[in-house]
Design a protein around this motif. Structure first.
Motif, short mmCIF file in Angstrom:
data_model
loop_
_atom_site.label_atom_id
_atom_site.label_comp_id
_atom_site.label_asym_id
_atom_site.label_seq_id
_atom_site.Cartn_x
_atom_site.Cartn_y
_atom_site.Cartn_z
N CYS A 266 61.27 146.73 44.78
CA CYS A 266 59.82 146.73 44.59
C CYS A 266 59.16 145.50 45.20
N GLY A 267 59.96 144.62 45.81
CA GLY A 267 59.36 143.48 46.47
C GLY A 267 60.38 142.40 46.80
N ILE A 268 59.91 141.44 47.56
CA ILE A 268 60.73 140.27 47.91
C ILE A 268 59.87 139.04 47.67
N HIS A 269 60.38 138.14 46.86
CA HIS A 269 59.72 136.85 46.67
C HIS A 269 60.35 135.87 47.64
N ARG A 270 59.55 135.39 48.56
CA ARG A 270 60.04 134.50 49.61
C ARG A 270 60.37 133.12 49.04
N ASN A 271 61.49 132.57 49.45
CA ASN A 271 61.92 131.22 49.06
C ASN A 271 61.84 130.99 47.54
N ALA A 272 62.24 131.97 46.77
CA ALA A 272 62.12 131.91 45.32
C ALA A 272 63.26 131.16 44.64
N TYR A 273 64.42 131.09 45.28
CA TYR A 273 65.58 130.42 44.71
C TYR A 273 65.96 129.22 45.55
N PHE A 274 66.50 128.20 44.90
CA PHE A 274 67.06 127.05 45.61
C PHE A 274 68.53 126.99 45.22
N LYS A 275 69.40 127.28 46.17
CA LYS A 275 70.84 127.34 45.89
C LYS A 275 71.60 126.64 47.02
N ASN A 276 72.52 125.78 46.64
CA ASN A 276 73.36 125.07 47.61
C ASN A 276 72.53 124.36 48.68
N GLY A 277 71.40 123.78 48.28
CA GLY A 277 70.58 123.02 49.20
C GLY A 277 69.67 123.83 50.09
N ASN A 278 69.58 125.13 49.85
CA ASN A 278 68.73 126.00 50.68
C ASN A 278 67.84 126.87 49.82
N PHE A 279 66.68 127.21 50.35
CA PHE A 279 65.82 128.19 49.70
C PHE A 279 66.25 129.58 50.13
N LEU A 280 66.28 130.50 49.16
CA LEU A 280 66.65 131.89 49.42
C LEU A 280 65.56 132.82 48.90
N ASP A 281 65.43 133.96 49.54
CA ASP A 281 64.52 134.99 49.05
C ASP A 281 65.13 135.69 47.84
N CYS A 282 64.27 136.21 46.98
CA CYS A 282 64.67 136.98 45.81
C CYS A 282 64.24 138.43 46.03
N HIS A 283 65.20 139.34 46.04
CA HIS A 283 64.91 140.77 46.17
C HIS A 283 64.76 141.33 44.76
N CYS A 284 63.61 141.93 44.49
CA CYS A 284 63.26 142.42 43.16
C CYS A 284 63.45 143.93 43.10
N TYR A 285 64.15 144.38 42.06
CA TYR A 285 64.43 145.80 41.86
C TYR A 285 63.94 146.22 40.49
N GLU A 286 63.59 147.51 40.36
CA GLU A 286 63.19 148.05 39.07
C GLU A 286 63.69 149.47 38.92
N LEU A 287 63.88 149.85 37.66
CA LEU A 287 64.27 151.22 37.31
C LEU A 287 63.42 151.63 36.12
N LEU A 288 62.64 152.68 36.30
CA LEU A 288 61.83 153.21 35.21
C LEU A 288 62.63 154.26 34.45
N LYS A 289 62.46 154.27 33.15
CA LYS A 289 63.17 155.24 32.30
C LYS A 289 62.92 156.66 32.79
N ALA A 290 61.69 156.96 33.19
CA ALA A 290 61.34 158.31 33.66
C ALA A 290 62.09 158.70 34.93
N ASP A 291 62.57 157.72 35.69
CA ASP A 291 63.26 157.99 36.95
C ASP A 291 64.78 157.96 36.81
N PHE A 292 65.30 157.58 35.66
CA PHE A 292 66.75 157.45 35.47
C PHE A 292 67.36 158.83 35.28
N ARG A 293 68.14 159.26 36.23
CA ARG A 293 68.68 160.63 36.24
C ARG A 293 70.20 160.72 36.09
N ILE A 294 70.86 159.58 36.12
CA ILE A 294 72.34 159.62 36.10
C ILE A 294 72.86 159.74 34.68
#
Length: 91
Positions: A63-91
């Motif tokens: 559902c989105g990407i937060h740019r430079n959201a994490y700082f890990k091992n001396g570098n900024f990394l993007d955060c990939h955001c995921y979501e699952l709605l109960k209405a869409d859960f089919r498994i």
């Protein structure tokens, strides 16, 4: 109140065996059945494609990407955001 954050970790010797996908399906199914939560979300470090694939196999959508959201091992990394709605859960 109606949202929950998902986090998980699996030891490297068990990667690529489908274990996490199976466990997430079971856990999320139970969670949706026993709570009033309608949305589960998860954040993944940029570059962690196996974790992104696990979420997508379970039914999560990016559902989105937060740019430079994490700082890990001396570098900024993007955060990939995921979501699952109960209405869409089919498994």
């Amino acid at each position: 109140r109606y949202n929950a954050e998902l986090g998980y970790w699996l030891a490297e010797p068990y990667w690529g065996k489908g274990i996490m996908t199976q466990m997430l399906v079971l856990a999320i199914r139970s969670y949706f059945s026993h709570t009033d939560v309608i949305r589960v979300y998860a954040n993944v470090y940029a570059g962690n494609m196996p974790s992104m694939r696990v979420l997508e196999k379970v039914g999560f959508r990016k559902c989105g990407i937060h740019r430079n959201a994490y700082f890990k091992n001396g570098n900024f990394l993007d955060c990939h955001c995921y979501e699952l709605l109960k209405a869409d859960f089919r498994i």
